[in-house]
Design a protein around this motif. Structure first.
Motif, mmCIF file in Angstrom:
data_model
loop_
_atom_site.group_PDB
_atom_site.id
_atom_site.type_symbol
_atom_site.label_atom_id
_atom_site.label_comp_id
_atom_site.label_asym_id
_atom_site.label_seq_id
_atom_site.Cartn_x
_atom_site.Cartn_y
_atom_site.Cartn_z
ATOM 1 N N ARG A 87 31.130 13.613 -46.846
ATOM 2 C CA ARG A 87 30.370 14.657 -46.151
ATOM 3 C C ARG A 87 28.934 14.715 -46.649
ATOM 4 O O ARG A 87 28.003 14.900 -45.876
ATOM 5 N N ALA A 88 28.762 14.571 -47.954
ATOM 6 C CA ALA A 88 27.414 14.615 -48.523
ATOM 7 C C ALA A 88 26.568 13.469 -47.983
ATOM 8 O O ALA A 88 25.392 13.655 -47.654
ATOM 9 N N ALA A 89 27.158 12.288 -47.863
ATOM 10 C CA ALA A 89 26.427 11.133 -47.334
ATOM 11 C C ALA A 89 26.058 11.364 -45.870
ATOM 12 O O ALA A 89 24.938 11.065 -45.443
ATOM 13 N N ARG A 90 27.006 11.907 -45.090
ATOM 14 C CA ARG A 90 26.729 12.171 -43.672
ATOM 15 C C ARG A 90 25.639 13.225 -43.532
ATOM 16 O O ARG A 90 24.711 13.063 -42.733
ATOM 17 N N ASN A 91 25.730 14.293 -44.320
ATOM 18 C CA ASN A 91 24.724 15.351 -44.248
ATOM 19 C C ASN A 91 23.345 14.830 -44.627
ATOM 20 O O ASN A 91 22.354 15.190 -44.004
ATOM 21 N N ARG A 92 23.285 13.985 -45.638
ATOM 22 C CA ARG A 92 22.009 13.431 -46.069
ATOM 23 C C ARG A 92 21.380 12.613 -44.945
ATOM 24 O O ARG A 92 20.194 12.754 -44.652
ATOM 25 N N ALA A 143 43.064 16.774 -55.556
ATOM 26 C CA ALA A 143 41.691 16.943 -56.030
ATOM 27 C C ALA A 143 40.899 15.648 -55.859
ATOM 28 O O ALA A 143 39.706 15.676 -55.539
ATOM 29 N N ILE A 144 41.567 14.518 -56.053
ATOM 30 C CA ILE A 144 40.920 13.223 -55.850
ATOM 31 C C ILE A 144 40.525 13.073 -54.383
ATOM 32 O O ILE A 144 39.416 12.646 -54.051
ATOM 33 N N LYS A 145 41.447 13.474 -53.500
ATOM 34 C CA LYS A 145 41.172 13.391 -52.061
ATOM 35 C C LYS A 145 39.990 14.288 -51.688
ATOM 36 O O LYS A 145 39.105 13.893 -50.927
ATOM 37 N N ARG A 146 39.970 15.508 -52.208
ATOM 38 C CA ARG A 146 38.865 16.435 -51.905
ATOM 39 C C ARG A 146 37.534 15.860 -52.394
ATOM 40 O O ARG A 146 36.507 16.008 -51.740
ATOM 41 N N HIS A 147 37.563 15.223 -53.547
ATOM 42 C CA HIS A 147 36.337 14.634 -54.082
ATOM 43 C C HIS A 147 35.821 13.527 -53.164
ATOM 44 O O HIS A 147 34.620 13.455 -52.877
ATOM 45 N N LYS A 148 36.739 12.667 -52.695
ATOM 46 C CA LYS A 148 36.344 11.604 -51.756
ATOM 47 C C LYS A 148 35.765 12.194 -50.482
ATOM 48 O O LYS A 148 34.757 11.710 -49.963
ATOM 49 N N GLN A 149 36.393 13.255 -49.984
ATOM 50 C CA GLN A 149 35.909 13.903 -48.765
ATOM 51 C C GLN A 149 34.516 14.489 -48.977
ATOM 52 O O GLN A 149 33.649 14.390 -48.101
ATOM 53 N N SER A 150 34.309 15.097 -50.133
ATOM 54 C CA SER A 150 33.006 15.712 -50.398
ATOM 55 C C SER A 150 31.905 14.648 -50.465
ATOM 56 O O SER A 150 30.788 14.884 -50.009
ATOM 57 N N LEU A 151 32.221 13.492 -51.017
ATOM 58 C CA LEU A 151 31.237 12.413 -51.080
ATOM 59 C C LEU A 151 30.887 11.912 -49.679
ATOM 60 O O LEU A 151 29.721 11.649 -49.380
ATOM 61 N N THR A 192 26.214 21.015 -35.347
ATOM 62 C CA THR A 192 27.650 20.900 -35.093
ATOM 63 C C THR A 192 28.380 20.315 -36.297
ATOM 64 O O THR A 192 29.482 20.747 -36.625
ATOM 65 N N LYS A 193 27.758 19.346 -36.946
ATOM 66 C CA LYS A 193 28.376 18.711 -38.111
ATOM 67 C C LYS A 193 28.256 19.557 -39.373
ATOM 68 O O LYS A 193 28.848 19.241 -40.397
ATOM 69 N N GLY A 194 27.442 20.612 -39.319
ATOM 70 C CA GLY A 194 27.300 21.486 -40.477
ATOM 71 C C GLY A 194 26.230 21.034 -41.459
ATOM 72 O O GLY A 194 26.174 21.532 -42.581
ATOM 73 N N ALA A 195 25.398 20.076 -41.053
ATOM 74 C CA ALA A 195 24.359 19.577 -41.963
ATOM 75 C C ALA A 195 23.229 20.585 -42.113
ATOM 76 O O ALA A 195 22.613 20.670 -43.174
ATOM 77 N N ILE A 196 22.930 21.332 -41.023
ATOM 78 C CA ILE A 196 21.927 22.387 -41.090
ATOM 79 C C ILE A 196 22.481 23.636 -40.412
ATOM 80 O O ILE A 196 23.390 23.553 -39.587
ATOM 81 N N HIS A 197 21.929 24.763 -40.764
ATOM 82 C CA HIS A 197 22.377 26.036 -40.199
ATOM 83 C C HIS A 197 21.912 26.153 -38.760
ATOM 84 O O HIS A 197 20.840 25.665 -38.396
ATOM 85 N N TRP A 198 22.686 26.808 -37.926
ATOM 86 C CA TRP A 198 22.347 26.913 -36.499
ATOM 87 C C TRP A 198 21.077 27.708 -36.261
ATOM 88 O O TRP A 198 20.319 27.419 -35.332
ATOM 89 N N LYS A 199 20.801 28.672 -37.110
ATOM 90 C CA LYS A 199 19.564 29.441 -36.936
ATOM 91 C C LYS A 199 18.345 28.600 -37.315
ATOM 92 O O LYS A 199 17.274 28.735 -36.720
ATOM 93 N N THR A 200 18.499 27.721 -38.286
ATOM 94 C CA THR A 200 17.417 26.821 -38.663
ATOM 95 C C THR A 200 17.099 25.885 -37.503
ATOM 96 O O THR A 200 15.928 25.676 -37.168
ATOM 97 N N ALA A 201 18.137 25.342 -36.886
ATOM 98 C CA ALA A 201 17.953 24.448 -35.743
ATOM 99 C C ALA A 201 17.275 25.188 -34.593
ATOM 100 O O ALA A 201 16.343 24.676 -33.966
ATOM 101 N N SER A 202 17.738 26.390 -34.338
ATOM 102 C CA SER A 202 17.175 27.195 -33.260
ATOM 103 C C SER A 202 15.699 27.479 -33.502
ATOM 104 O O SER A 202 14.873 27.380 -32.591
ATOM 105 N N ARG A 203 15.347 27.810 -34.731
ATOM 106 C CA ARG A 203 13.963 28.099 -35.087
ATOM 107 C C ARG A 203 13.082 26.868 -34.891
ATOM 108 O O ARG A 203 11.985 26.954 -34.341
#
Length: 87
Positions: free
Chosen positions: A17-22, A7-15, A63-74
């Motif tokens: 990913r959140a920074a990359r997405n931002r 769970a600690i590892k998942r939390h680190k991963q989520s942080l 590709t990284k999952g930061a935005i939806h592909w349909k949003t990008a396409s639009r």
């Protein structure tokens, strides 16, 4: 805070990913703003370059999952339509 090792590892991963997405979403917003400014500027070379960069950045964010592909396409479609209308 999580107590289990996994769970600690998942939390680190989520942080991470959140920074990359931002940062990716911020980059997308800035590139779209630049592209719209280039379209308003009515210089064909600048518009073509800005559209190319915007497509690339939107594709990477998708590709990284930061935005939806349909949003990008639009967004790509609307930019291209605006650029063609400005010609």
């Amino acid at each position: 805070m999580a107590n289990h090792k996994s769970a600690i590892k998942r939390h680190k991963q989520s942080l991470k990913r959140a920074a990359r997405n931002r940062s990716l979403r911020t980059r997308v917003k800035n590139v779209l703003k630049d592209a719209r400014a280039a379209i308003r500027g009515n210089v064909e070379e600048d518009t073509a370059k800005a559209l190319s960069i915007a497509q690339s950045v939107l594709g990477k964010a998708t590709t990284k999952g930061a935005i939806h592909w349909k949003t990008a396409s639009r967004k790509i479609s609307r930019l291209a339509r605006a650029a063609n209308a400005a010609k």
